[in-house]
Design a protein around this motif. Structure first.
Motif, short mmCIF file in Angstrom:
data_model
loop_
_atom_site.label_atom_id
_atom_site.label_comp_id
_atom_site.label_asym_id
_atom_site.label_seq_id
_atom_site.Cartn_x
_atom_site.Cartn_y
_atom_site.Cartn_z
N LEU A 319 0.84 -1.11 -0.07
CA LEU A 319 0.12 0.03 0.05
C LEU A 319 0.84 1.22 0.01
CD1 LEU A 319 -2.55 -1.20 2.67
CD2 LEU A 319 -2.92 -1.23 0.24
N CYS A 320 0.92 2.00 -1.02
CA CYS A 320 1.78 3.21 -1.29
C CYS A 320 0.85 4.56 -1.05
CB CYS A 320 2.37 3.09 -2.46
SG CYS A 320 3.28 4.52 -2.85
N GLU A 321 1.24 5.35 -0.24
CA GLU A 321 0.51 6.58 -0.11
C GLU A 321 1.01 7.62 -1.31
OE1 GLU A 321 1.14 9.69 2.92
OE2 GLU A 321 3.03 8.64 3.57
N TRP A 322 -0.22 8.52 -1.93
CA TRP A 322 0.21 9.31 -2.62
C TRP A 322 -0.64 10.62 -2.43
CZ3 TRP A 322 4.70 9.67 -4.85
CH2 TRP A 322 4.76 10.72 -5.94
N GLY A 323 -0.31 11.58 -2.96
CA GLY A 323 -1.04 12.81 -2.83
C GLY A 323 -1.01 13.66 -4.05
N LYS A 324 -1.42 15.02 -3.97
CA LYS A 324 -1.54 15.98 -5.18
C LYS A 324 -0.23 16.87 -5.18
CE LYS A 324 -4.41 19.26 -7.79
NZ LYS A 324 -5.45 20.00 -7.60
N PHE A 325 0.74 16.33 -5.91
CA PHE A 325 2.17 17.05 -5.96
C PHE A 325 2.41 17.71 -7.16
CE2 PHE A 325 2.65 13.20 -3.35
CZ PHE A 325 3.15 13.66 -1.98
N ASP A 326 3.41 18.66 -7.31
CA ASP A 326 3.61 19.43 -8.32
C ASP A 326 4.24 18.90 -9.44
OD1 ASP A 326 6.37 19.39 -7.49
OD2 ASP A 326 6.23 21.42 -6.54
N LEU A 327 4.74 19.39 -10.56
CA LEU A 327 5.32 18.54 -11.51
C LEU A 327 6.70 17.96 -11.41
CD1 LEU A 327 4.36 20.89 -14.60
CD2 LEU A 327 3.56 18.45 -14.16
N GLU A 328 7.39 18.59 -10.18
CA GLU A 328 8.69 17.88 -9.88
C GLU A 328 8.36 16.51 -9.63
OE1 GLU A 328 11.72 19.12 -9.92
OE2 GLU A 328 11.38 21.30 -10.19
N PHE A 329 7.29 16.00 -8.91
CA PHE A 329 7.15 14.76 -8.65
C PHE A 329 6.24 13.93 -9.82
CE2 PHE A 329 7.54 16.27 -4.41
CZ PHE A 329 8.06 15.39 -3.85
N LEU A 330 6.41 14.37 -11.09
CA LEU A 330 5.74 13.70 -12.24
C LEU A 330 6.50 12.41 -12.52
CD1 LEU A 330 3.55 13.60 -14.05
CD2 LEU A 330 4.50 14.89 -15.75
N ALA A 331 7.65 12.62 -12.62
CA ALA A 331 8.54 11.42 -13.01
C ALA A 331 8.44 10.08 -11.86
CB ALA A 331 10.03 11.58 -13.27
N LEU A 332 8.37 10.48 -10.69
CA LEU A 332 8.22 9.56 -9.78
C LEU A 332 6.71 9.04 -9.88
CD1 LEU A 332 9.18 8.30 -7.09
CD2 LEU A 332 8.35 10.02 -5.91
N GLU A 333 5.64 9.94 -9.95
CA GLU A 333 4.32 9.59 -10.21
C GLU A 333 4.08 8.48 -11.25
OE1 GLU A 333 0.63 11.97 -9.34
OE2 GLU A 333 0.89 12.06 -11.54
N ASN A 334 4.79 8.71 -12.42
CA ASN A 334 4.81 8.12 -13.53
C ASN A 334 5.31 6.57 -13.45
OD1 ASN A 334 6.70 7.24 -15.97
ND2 ASN A 334 4.73 7.84 -16.77
N ARG A 335 6.47 6.58 -12.67
CA ARG A 335 6.78 5.32 -12.41
C ARG A 335 6.19 4.34 -11.47
NH1 ARG A 335 9.54 8.15 -15.30
NH2 ARG A 335 11.77 7.98 -15.89
N LEU A 336 5.58 5.10 -10.31
CA LEU A 336 4.59 4.50 -9.54
C LEU A 336 3.49 3.74 -10.14
CD1 LEU A 336 4.77 6.61 -6.16
CD2 LEU A 336 5.36 4.27 -6.33
N TYR A 337 2.74 4.46 -10.83
CA TYR A 337 1.55 4.16 -11.52
C TYR A 337 1.79 3.22 -12.51
CZ TYR A 337 -1.26 8.48 -10.13
OH TYR A 337 -1.81 9.33 -9.28
#
Length: 348
Positions: A319-337
């Motif tokens: 279970l991984c938590e995530w929020g609404k982050f700015d574009l600096e986190f987009l690469a990380l969000e892309n990998r997680l998704y």
């Protein structure tokens, strides 16, 4: 038999020359870069590149990135059609930026999955640059892992996945970025980011003011022909089922704890992937911390090694938590998704 070369304390040029010869003559060499470890083959030899797909179990329609050590090698691989190319390489090369350009015929067709374009980058890692220079050829190199699994950021990860399947593994220690390169397509009129990565949108925007994200990145489209690695397939996945719980901090914490209890009641082992700032809200022997929710680079460096640690822990769910982050986190969000195959629970 796989040869392992320890280069953590410096380069042994006699050993590196041997690895470069193997590479030039059609063998497979895994090597460190500043992003992740790459699995390299001579980009001019179709049969050598075929070995990459076989070793990784990689789909044939997923193009590879070509790694180079000089601007002369860039001109060997690709057509330079406008000044935007030089603007980007002046600012970001050597570094974690891949540029997609019209390809030259010298590049093997299976490198680009039959596309008329090729992604090229110059890594900011001395071992990688010297290996490529000594080989004298451009090097096609995806991440050095079994296809679909977390990318390797240490040589031990490569050994886990590819020992006995490649000719050489060069151990250069931990990678400094931990996320793959940003991919920018300059083959058309507009500059388009095909894959977010270690170079941020904001940094690119300072050089190319009209640059934009591909719809496939922003909207998560799955039916598009991949023009870059990481655009189409499930990637980076741990053995356990990864579920992203997204929402306001208090809501996602409550939801994750409820889900954890439910899964554990059914007899499953549940891993928790959280931030430093929220870790005290979770009680679990399988809790791993991604980093600070205010530091995208730290989280990026840690992601793939943490997903591999969950494999070692033998959990059934993460279970991984995530929020609404700015574009600096987009690469990380892309990998997680992609690691979660877009398995997301949103709480409002």
């Amino acid at each position: 038999m796989t040869i392992i070369i320890d280069a953590k304390e410096g380069i042994d040029y006699k050993k590196l020359e041997k690895a470069a010869l193997i590479l030039r003559e059609g063998g497979l060499v895994a090597f460190p870069t500043e992003t992740v470890y790459g699995l390299g083959a001579n980009a001019l030899l179709k049969d050598a590149v075929d070995k990459i797909f076989l070793a990784k179990g990689r789909p044939q329609d997923n193009p590879l990135i070509v790694h180079i050590s000089s601007k002369d090698m860039l001109e060997m691989c690709a057509e330079i059609t406008d000044d935007r190319v030089y603007m980007l390489i002046e600012m970001f090369w050597p570094g974690p930026l891949t540029i997609v350009l019209p390809k030259k015929n010298v590049i093997a067709e299976n490198v680009t999955a039959g596309l008329s374009t090729v992604g090229v980058r110059m890594p900011a890692n001395k071992i990688a640059l010297e290996l490529i220079r000594l080989s004298g050829v451009p090097v096609a190199a995806p991440s050095a892992n079994v296809s679909g699994k977390p990318s390797p950021t240490e040589a031990k990860h490569v050994i886990e996945d590819l020992m006995g399947k490649v000719d050489v593994i060069i151990d250069g220690g931990k990678c400094s970025f931990g996320l793959e390169s940003t991919v920018v397509d300059l083959s058309g009129e507009k500059a388009v980011i095909l894959r977010p990565g270690a170079i941020s949108y904001f940094a690119l925007k300072e050089v190319l003011s009209d640059i934009e994200y591909s719809k496939a990145v922003v909207e998560g489209l799955t039916g598009t022909v991949p023009r870059s690695p990481g655009m189409k397939y499930k990637h980076y996945a741990p053995d356990a089922k990864l579920i992203i719980v997204k929402g306001r901090i208090d809501k996602r914490i409550d939801k994750m704890n409820d889900m954890k209890k439910e899964f554990e009641y059914k007899g499953y082992r549940v891993g928790i992937l959280c931030f430093y700032e929220t870790a005290h809200n979770f009680e679990s022997q399988y809790k791993l911390i991604l980093g600070s929710m205010f530091d995208a680079k730290e989280c990026g460096r840690n992601l793939f090694s943490i997903l591999r640690k969950f494999n070692q822990l033998g959990v059934d769910y993460i279970l991984c938590e995530w929020g609404k982050f700015d574009l600096e986190f987009l690469a990380l969000e892309n990998r997680l998704y992609k690691a979660a195959a877009n398995n997301i629970v949103e709480v409002l």
